[in-house]
Design an enzyme around this catalytic site. Sequence first.
Site, PDB file in Angstrom:
ATOM      1  N   GLU A 128     -11.735  54.940 -10.326  1.00  0.00           N
ATOM      2  CA  GLU A 128     -12.608  54.093 -11.142  1.00  0.00           C
ATOM      3  C   GLU A 128     -13.084  52.856 -10.378  1.00  0.00           C
ATOM      4  O   GLU A 128     -14.182  52.369 -10.600  1.00  0.00           O
ATOM      5  CB  GLU A 128     -11.846  53.620 -12.383  1.00  0.00           C
ATOM      6  CG  GLU A 128     -11.962  54.512 -13.575  1.00  0.00           C
ATOM      7  CD  GLU A 128     -13.296  54.367 -14.255  1.00  0.00           C
ATOM      8  OE1 GLU A 128     -14.307  54.794 -13.664  1.00  0.00           O
ATOM      9  OE2 GLU A 128     -13.332  53.848 -15.374  1.00  0.00           O
ATOM     10  N   THR A 181     -22.040  49.601 -14.757  1.00  0.00           N
ATOM     11  CA  THR A 181     -20.927  48.707 -15.076  1.00  0.00           C
ATOM     12  C   THR A 181     -20.958  47.474 -14.180  1.00  0.00           C
ATOM     13  O   THR A 181     -20.747  46.345 -14.641  1.00  0.00           O
ATOM     14  CB  THR A 181     -19.592  49.451 -14.880  1.00  0.00           C
ATOM     15  OG1 THR A 181     -19.613  50.609 -15.707  1.00  0.00           O
ATOM     16  CG2 THR A 181     -18.398  48.599 -15.258  1.00  0.00           C
TER      17      THR A 181
HETATM   18  P1  ADP Z   1     -19.606  54.999 -16.874  1.00  0.00           P
HETATM   19  O1  ADP Z   1     -19.044  53.906 -17.743  1.00  0.00           O
HETATM   20  O2  ADP Z   1     -20.502  55.903 -17.676  1.00  0.00           O
HETATM   21  O3  ADP Z   1     -18.567  55.724 -16.095  1.00  0.00           O
HETATM   22  P2  ADP Z   1     -20.125  53.497 -14.534  1.00  0.00           P
HETATM   23  O4  ADP Z   1     -21.277  52.580 -14.228  1.00  0.00           O
HETATM   24  O5  ADP Z   1     -18.752  52.930 -14.655  1.00  0.00           O
HETATM   25  O6  ADP Z   1     -20.534  54.297 -15.833  1.00  0.00           O
HETATM   26  O7  ADP Z   1     -20.025  54.614 -13.408  1.00  0.00           O
HETATM   27  C1  ADP Z   1     -21.146  55.266 -12.972  1.00  0.00           C
HETATM   28  C2  ADP Z   1     -21.268  55.070 -11.461  1.00  0.00           C
HETATM   29  O8  ADP Z   1     -20.220  55.799 -10.793  1.00  0.00           O
HETATM   30  C3  ADP Z   1     -22.580  55.638 -10.967  1.00  0.00           C
HETATM   31  O9  ADP Z   1     -23.086  54.755  -9.992  1.00  0.00           O
HETATM   32  C4  ADP Z   1     -22.197  56.956 -10.309  1.00  0.00           C
HETATM   33  O10 ADP Z   1     -23.044  57.300  -9.246  1.00  0.00           O
HETATM   34  C5  ADP Z   1     -20.771  56.665  -9.805  1.00  0.00           C
HETATM   35  N1  ADP Z   1     -19.968  57.897  -9.720  1.00  0.00           N
HETATM   36  C6  ADP Z   1     -19.337  58.367  -8.623  1.00  0.00           C
HETATM   37  N2  ADP Z   1     -18.694  59.518  -8.890  1.00  0.00           N
HETATM   38  C7  ADP Z   1     -18.928  59.796 -10.179  1.00  0.00           C
HETATM   39  C8  ADP Z   1     -18.548  60.874 -11.025  1.00  0.00           C
HETATM   40  N3  ADP Z   1     -17.830  61.900 -10.581  1.00  0.00           N
HETATM   41  N4  ADP Z   1     -18.951  60.839 -12.312  1.00  0.00           N
HETATM   42  C9  ADP Z   1     -19.720  59.809 -12.768  1.00  0.00           C
HETATM   43  N5  ADP Z   1     -20.128  58.779 -12.011  1.00  0.00           N
HETATM   44  C10 ADP Z   1     -19.732  58.770 -10.720  1.00  0.00           C
END
Ligand code: ADP
Length: 309
Positions: A128, A181
């Site tokens: 994360e 985020t």
């Molecule tokens: P969410 O709260 O929907 O997870 P975030 O902004 O925390 O949204 O995370 C999304 C970010 O994480 C994006 O920039 C995405 O490219 C990156 N990311 C990397 N790997 C993954 C994955 N396996 N699934 C989703 N997002 C990913």
Amino acid sequence: MEEIKIFVPASVANVSCGFDVLGFCLEPIGDVMGIRKIKTPGVKISKITGQKLPLDIKKNVAGVAAQAILSECPSSFGFEIEIHKNIKAGSGIGSSAASAAGAVYGINQLIGKPFSTHDLIQFAMEGEGLASGSPHADNVAPVLLGGFTLVRSMSPVDVIKLPFPTELKAIVLHPKIELKTMHAREILKKNISLKKAVTQWGNLAAFISALYTEDFDLMSRSLVDEIVEPMRSILIPEFEEVKKSAMRAGALGFGISGSGPSVFSLANGIQNANVIASAMRSSIDKIGIDFEIHISTINNQGIKIISSK
Ligand code: ADP
């Protein structure tokens, strides 16, 4: 076990008064992941469907989390991961958390479960960290443990699974705009007044008590966010209008899901949930933005195994 296929659910974090500490697991929305042992040591992401995300294990949260668990428990074989995304990245319902939690859950099963589900939170959190700039557990914890979870501490990890009344339902509305985020974090003020802090921890403590005692009136009084919502709601289209219509329709509370743009309401019973969902729908319909709305029970199990061999 040579391979496993799992359903990894979406989740709601930053539940109103519980910014960064309180989350719950959703039922109907989730990714499907397949993880199998391969001869070559290490981790490989072989396929991602549903969304364009990096296959590079250093750039994908699933790869980072998988490496974190394997660094604690080295294995003579390797792992190949397939991710079928249904949870849109940046939607605020734990897309990255699902991939990170799914990877560590699957690998732990394939190596004979040396870690407890609580232990897995630490590894998933490291994944994360890649998505949001700093590790946080309020999405991965409910995905791994199910139900409502409270993150008392991240270092060392100390997460408490909370009870909840079975009648409690969630409505999640996802306006289809992307909000990262990292950006939603940048607009947060670093300092808050003591007065606001006192109100917030009073509400959080009361909400937790209400979960234990199944007191819906107390839930409704305490599902209030005095600190983060005023700063972040400006990033979300029609936030105030949708909130007003949900509350008028009988929602116990309404807030930003994760860092947005999704928003959520909690409801007492499925009939109320249907009424609230339709009020939220007509309110956002007016501005002609594309959106999805889901009514969900609180998923008390978390990740589900679809098949294994
Ligand atoms: P969410 O709260 O929907 O997870 P975030 O902004 O925390 O949204 O995370 C999304 C970010 O994480 C994006 O920039 C995405 O490219 C990156 N990311 C990397 N790997 C993954 C994955 N396996 N699934 C989703 N997002 C990913």
